[in-house]
Design an enzyme around this catalytic site. Structure first.
Site, PDB file in Angstrom:
ATOM      1  CG  ASP A  46       8.316  30.005   0.094  1.00  0.00           C
ATOM      2  OD1 ASP A  46       7.590  29.056  -0.246  1.00  0.00           O
ATOM      3  OD2 ASP A  46       9.463  29.857   0.562  1.00  0.00           O
ATOM      4  CG  ASP A  94       6.242  32.002  -4.739  1.00  0.00           C
ATOM      5  OD1 ASP A  94       6.225  32.256  -3.519  1.00  0.00           O
ATOM      6  OD2 ASP A  94       5.875  30.928  -5.218  1.00  0.00           O
ATOM      7  CG  HIS A 147       5.018  24.666  -5.756  1.00  0.00           C
ATOM      8  ND1 HIS A 147       4.089  25.488  -5.146  1.00  0.00           N
ATOM      9  CD2 HIS A 147       6.168  24.853  -5.083  1.00  0.00           C
ATOM     10  CE1 HIS A 147       4.665  26.162  -4.170  1.00  0.00           C
ATOM     11  NE2 HIS A 147       5.921  25.788  -4.104  1.00  0.00           N
ATOM     12  CG  ASP A 148       5.804  22.900  -1.968  1.00  0.00           C
ATOM     13  OD1 ASP A 148       6.784  22.646  -2.712  1.00  0.00           O
ATOM     14  OD2 ASP A 148       5.724  23.936  -1.293  1.00  0.00           O
ATOM     15  CD  GLU A 196       4.377  27.752   1.742  1.00  0.00           C
ATOM     16  OE1 GLU A 196       4.398  26.602   1.272  1.00  0.00           O
ATOM     17  OE2 GLU A 196       5.397  28.466   1.860  1.00  0.00           O
ATOM     18  CG  ASN A 250      13.877  28.481 -25.149  1.00  0.00           C
ATOM     19  OD1 ASN A 250      13.327  27.594 -24.493  1.00  0.00           O
ATOM     20  ND2 ASN A 250      14.825  29.255 -24.652  1.00  0.00           N
TER      21      ASN A 250
END
Length: 556
Positions: free
Chosen positions: A200, A98, A328-329, A255, A23
């Site tokens: 996580d 997650d 992503h870390d 994780e 969008n």
């Protein structure tokens, strides 16, 4: 070994904020994922892992959850989620969410109520403690993101624990009501048809009794010895499996922060009925000496071989792991472990060849399939990651580094490297959005993008597609017994894998020069299954591996 659907699968991690903006508000969203489902399916992946999509004030980009049953408005609606889930299942893929259950947001109703009074029924949902005798925090624990892990609450005269940002108070899993709240949230999504959870920092949910001071050792050691593997963590995970996961055709991926190879079996051995698998941090952190940014050591291939070997042996025939070299870390895989300049394509292909032929579930991160690289952020104002910003702020206070050096460290190891928008084409912002995205787009999107690679048979993208298809067709890739060859070579990683009557040789060159592999143990006739070069350079009983070449040979 019991073969369940997730063991042979490939997980594709999506960081929704940076995936695709449908969008044009600068933020990726669920409809953006829906638009790309055919693309994701074309990769030959099996499982999509969505980083958090729940309501959140975004202090840590969604890992601070304010409502476990609501969709973050920036990402869309529950109707969008239902459509996404159906689209994934219609294409023969699965979805895991997650689960952030060690902590929530300080804007969650639980914490807002807990702050109102010490007599609140929600007070014991969190870890509160009186000040030490000197009026300071109860102990010396440090946050993962810098500073004390305790935040002062003036109204009640007590500290609360937050192992991450001060807006992420840790939940008190000793309270059975907290556990049941989390289990109910899990059931809500599983009843919708979700196929499991990536959990996580799940090893942190049990705190050591009495909150003892951490020893004077490196932070990584503190995580392992103090924050993780608490006295009741296995009791809670067994309970979670018994009450929730085992009731569905779903799986749990942990994780594995703070879990070493000696403790892995306690979490994932099948007879313990706790977690289905975990991914560890030894590969992801193999160039980090003592916490991100400050001490970085050169990449050591022999060390990496040892890491793969010890984890393979730690769960052999008893449990299961996932293999990851990026998420992503962490900074981008090809920028950390390959050569993102002269041998960008070759090294990106070689690295995934190695990862896809390790025993375990393959975990890849969005953008790695086109070889996305680290970005250079020019000023601290362009940095968005709270971990990087806290490091920079602490550096200003203690003046340990110059501002220029601190920014250089952030550009090398910071989490924003992995969070730049996915590069779909060579248009503005890599086709992610026409407005400025929430995080600066990498300027190399003009060259590195999906559109350019989609129809190029020699691209990184089509190499991934072909490799993952081949991996599906040959169980030896995932389950084969390992035989190391030239284990102590600092330049070559070579191994043989055998399953029943099937054998393959994997040969990987981690250097920028030709390397000779004495191939006398390889059968005279072989089939090339995977090769990131157009042909082979061979002599009698020798393979000449070109820079960053990766090969898989079927020697039967």
């Amino acid at each position: 070994m019991k073969l369940t659907w997730f063991k042979k699968g490939t997980i594709y991690q999506i960081y929704p904020r940076s995936f695709n903006d449908s969008n044009n508000d600068g933020v990726g969203d669920l409809r953006g994922v829906i638009e790309k489902l055919d693309y994701i399916q074309s990769l030959n992946v099996d499982i999509i892992w969505l980083s958090p999509i729940f309501s959140s004030p975004n202090d840590d980009n969604g890992y601070d959850i304010s409502d476990y049953r609501e969709i973050m408005p920036e990402f869309g609606t529950m109707e969008d989620f239902d459509e996404l889930l159906k689209g994934i299942h219609d294409r023969g893929m699965r979805l895991i969410l997650d689960l952030v259950a060690n902590h929530c947001s300080d804007e969650h109703m639980w914490f807002e109520e807990a702050k109102k009074s010490k007599d609140s029924p929600y007070r014991d949902y969190f870890h509160w403690h009186k000040p030490a005798d000197d009026g300071g925090p109860p102990n010396n624990w440090k946050s993962f993101f810098g500073g004390s892990a305790w935040e002062w609450d003036e109204a009640s005269g007590e500290y609360y624990l937050h192992l991450f940002t001060k807006k992420q108070p840790d939940l008190n899993w000793e309270n059975p009501k907290v556990r049941e709240e989390i289990y109910d949230a899990m059931r809500f999504w599983l009843d919708k048809g979700v196929d499991g959870f990536r959990m996580d920092v799940i090893p942190l949910i049990s705190k050591p009794k009495g909150y003892p001071d951490a020893p004077e050792v490196g932070f990584r050691k503190i995580i392992e010895e103090v924050y993780a593997n608490g006295p009741t963590v296995h009791k809670y995970l067994n309970e979670m499996n018994e009450k929730v996961i085992s009731k569905y055709d779903a799986f749990s991926l942990a994780e594995g922060v703070g879990i070493n190879e000696t403790k892995a079996g306690l979490y994932v051995n099948t007879d313990r009925k706790e977690l289905d698998m975990l991914y560890h941090f030894d590969i992801l952190e193999c160039t980090i000496v003592n916490g991100k940014f400050e001490e970085v050591s050169p990449f050591d291939l022999v060390q990496m071989k040892r890491i793969f070997k010890k984890w393979r042996e730690a769960v052999h025939n008893t449990g299961w792991i996932a293999n990851a070299m990026g998420n992503h870390d962490f900074a981008r895989m090809v920028s950390r472990f390959g050569n993102d300049k002269e041998y960008h394509s070759e090294s990106a292909k070689m690295l995934i060849t190695m990862l896809a032929t390790q025993n375990g579930t393959l975990n890849i991160y969005q953008g790695d399939e086109i070889g996305m690289t680290n970005i250079t952020l020019e000023t601290i104002e362009e940095v968005k990651d709270v971990q990087s910003l806290n490091f920079y702020e602490e550096n200003l206070i203690n003046s340990k580094f110059s501002e220029e050096m601190a920014l250089e460290m952030i550009n090398k190891e910071g989490r924003d490297n992995a969070r730049t928008p996915v590069q779909w084409n060579d248009e503005i912002n890599g086709g992610f959005s026409i407005v400025d995205p929430w995080l600066k787009s990498n300027p190399n999107s003009e060259i590195i993008n999906v559109k350019h690679q989609d129809n190029d048979p020699n691209s990184i993208l089509n190499f991934y597609r072909s490799l993952l298809k081949t991996r599906k067709e040959h169980d030896v890739f995932v389950f084969g017994e390992f035989e190391e060859i030239e284990f102590n070579s600092p330049n070559l990683y070579i191994y043989k894998k055998t399953l029943e009557n099937r054998s393959i040789i994997v040969a990987l060159n981690f250097t920028e020069s030709d390397q000779v592999f004495k191939a006398s143990g390889v059968a005279n006739e072989y089939k090339v299954l995977i090769n990131n070069y157009a042909d082979l350079n061979t002599k009698e009983n020798e393979l000449i591996l070109r820079p960053y070449q990766g090969l898989v040979l079927d020697i039967d």
